[in-house]
Write an enzyme that holds these catalytic residues in place. Structure first.
Site, short mmCIF file in Angstrom:
data_model
loop_
_atom_site.label_atom_id
_atom_site.label_comp_id
_atom_site.label_asym_id
_atom_site.label_seq_id
_atom_site.Cartn_x
_atom_site.Cartn_y
_atom_site.Cartn_z
N GLY A 1 0.51 -1.15 0.14
CA GLY A 1 -0.07 0.07 0.07
C GLY A 1 1.13 1.16 0.20
N GLY B 1 -1.98 7.54 0.50
CA GLY B 1 -2.28 7.66 2.27
C GLY B 1 -1.10 6.88 3.55
CB ILE B 2 -0.99 5.14 6.82
CG1 ILE B 2 -2.21 5.42 6.92
CG2 ILE B 2 0.45 4.40 7.47
CD1 ILE B 2 -2.81 4.53 8.20
N GLY B 3 0.67 4.96 3.67
CA GLY B 3 2.19 3.54 3.35
C GLY B 3 3.05 5.14 2.81
CE1 TYR C 1 -10.02 -2.18 8.04
CE2 TYR C 1 -11.44 -1.40 9.48
CZ TYR C 1 -10.24 -1.53 9.21
OH TYR C 1 -8.57 -0.61 9.77
#
Length: 308
Positions: free
Chosen positions: A27, A31-33, A181
């Site tokens: 990822g 985003g966070i990645g 999830y």
């Protein structure tokens, strides 16, 4: 597995020189990645951005090269919903590569209807847990070549929910988007704890983190006018940024004294300041029996074995 010793006050600026160290981030194109990659690039790490879209990966790599002229990130096209894709992507690194930092960061959330991966697994659990289980197994030889590798698996607050119980893993008797999830995120923590047990005699450290609440690409399945309205309000009033949400991952991967098996989260509501800290495990997640059962079921489903 002992308690993690937190620094008195830590910020990403405290990360040392990572020249010569390779970080692989699933990822990694957003985003966070991508925020994790930005910080690591600034400290000299060699980056491998992993994801499904070659176009998004190349766009992220170009962004990193522009921000850090000395950076030369590689891209790795891999679909975590396909065991064949994972095996093909990890084979070259397993044969002769070295991975110092592995970030099991990618994920899907709130898929409206039950869908399956290429191998027939429920999509959320299959991607978030089984895909990273197989990826970590495939990269284990490369991790063991590193002098002190760390595996950071990104879980979520949802790991603590009652709906995260590790039963009906494929959601065959009933599918609820956030229930699937929560199962996958609890599995991330249980997997990390069991990985830490199984690699206790190696230099590999396994850590799970939760990033707090942040607006990222995970929200892309939140559809309809009501869902979009909630996302807009939450983004401005309730949730943090990818920059803040990346801090636990960066701390887990680089700070001294991080113990194998630790579960780390933000310092508080303000994600962008303070030292990430050890947070309470989901109830029962550290039970070795649950770890063993999840591990054995993951091996059975994927056909993947961890072979040092």
């Amino acid at each position: 597995m002992h308690a993690t010793r937190a620094a008195a006050h830590w910020t990403p600026a405290d990360i040392g020189d990572l020249t010569g160290r390779t970080a692989l981030i699933t990822g990694g194109s957003g985003g966070i990645g991508l925020e994790t990659a930005r910080v690591l690039a600034g400290h000299g790490a060699h980056l491998v951005l992993a994801g499904r879209s070659p176009e998004k990966l190349e766009h992220a790599a170009a962004e990193l090269r522009a921000a850090h002229p000395g950076a030369a990130p590689d891209t790795l096209v891999v679909d975590l919903g396909s065991l064949a894709s994972i095996a093909g992507a990890t084979a070259p690194l397993a044969a002769e590569g070295t991975v110092d930092l592995l970030f099991n960061n990618a994920g899907v959330m709130n898929v409206p209807e039950r869908r399956t991966t290429a191998d027939g697994f429920e999509l959320t659990f299959g991607t978030n847990h089984l895909g990273h289980f197989a990826l970590t197994a495939g990269l284990l030889p490369a991790l063991l070549r590193a002098p002190a590798a760390r595996v950071v698996t990104v879980s979520a607050i949802a790991a603590t929910w009652r709906s995260g119980r590790l039963t009906d893993l494929m959601s065959e008797t009933g599918y609820r988007p956030m229930g699937a999830y929560a199962k996958s995120k609890r599995a991330n923590v249980v997997f990390t704890l069991e990985l830490a047990r199984r690699l206790a005699d190696t230099p590999v450290t396994a850590v799970s983190v939760h990033p707090g609440a942040a607006i990222t690409d995970l929200q892309r399945h939140t559809g309809g006018p009501l869902g979009r309205a909630f996302t807009t309000v939450a983004e401005h009033l309730l949730m943090g940024s990818p920059e803040g949400a990346a801090r636990p991952s960066l701390y887990a991967a680089t700070a001294p004294g991080v113990a194998s098996g630790a579960f780390l989260g933000p310092a508080g509501r303000d994600q962008t300041s303070g030292t990430p800290r050890t947070v309470a495990l989901p109830r029962g997640a550290d039970d070795p029996a649950e770890g063993r059962l999840l591990w054995e079921e993951s091996e059975r489903l994927t056909g993947v074995r961890f072979t040092p």
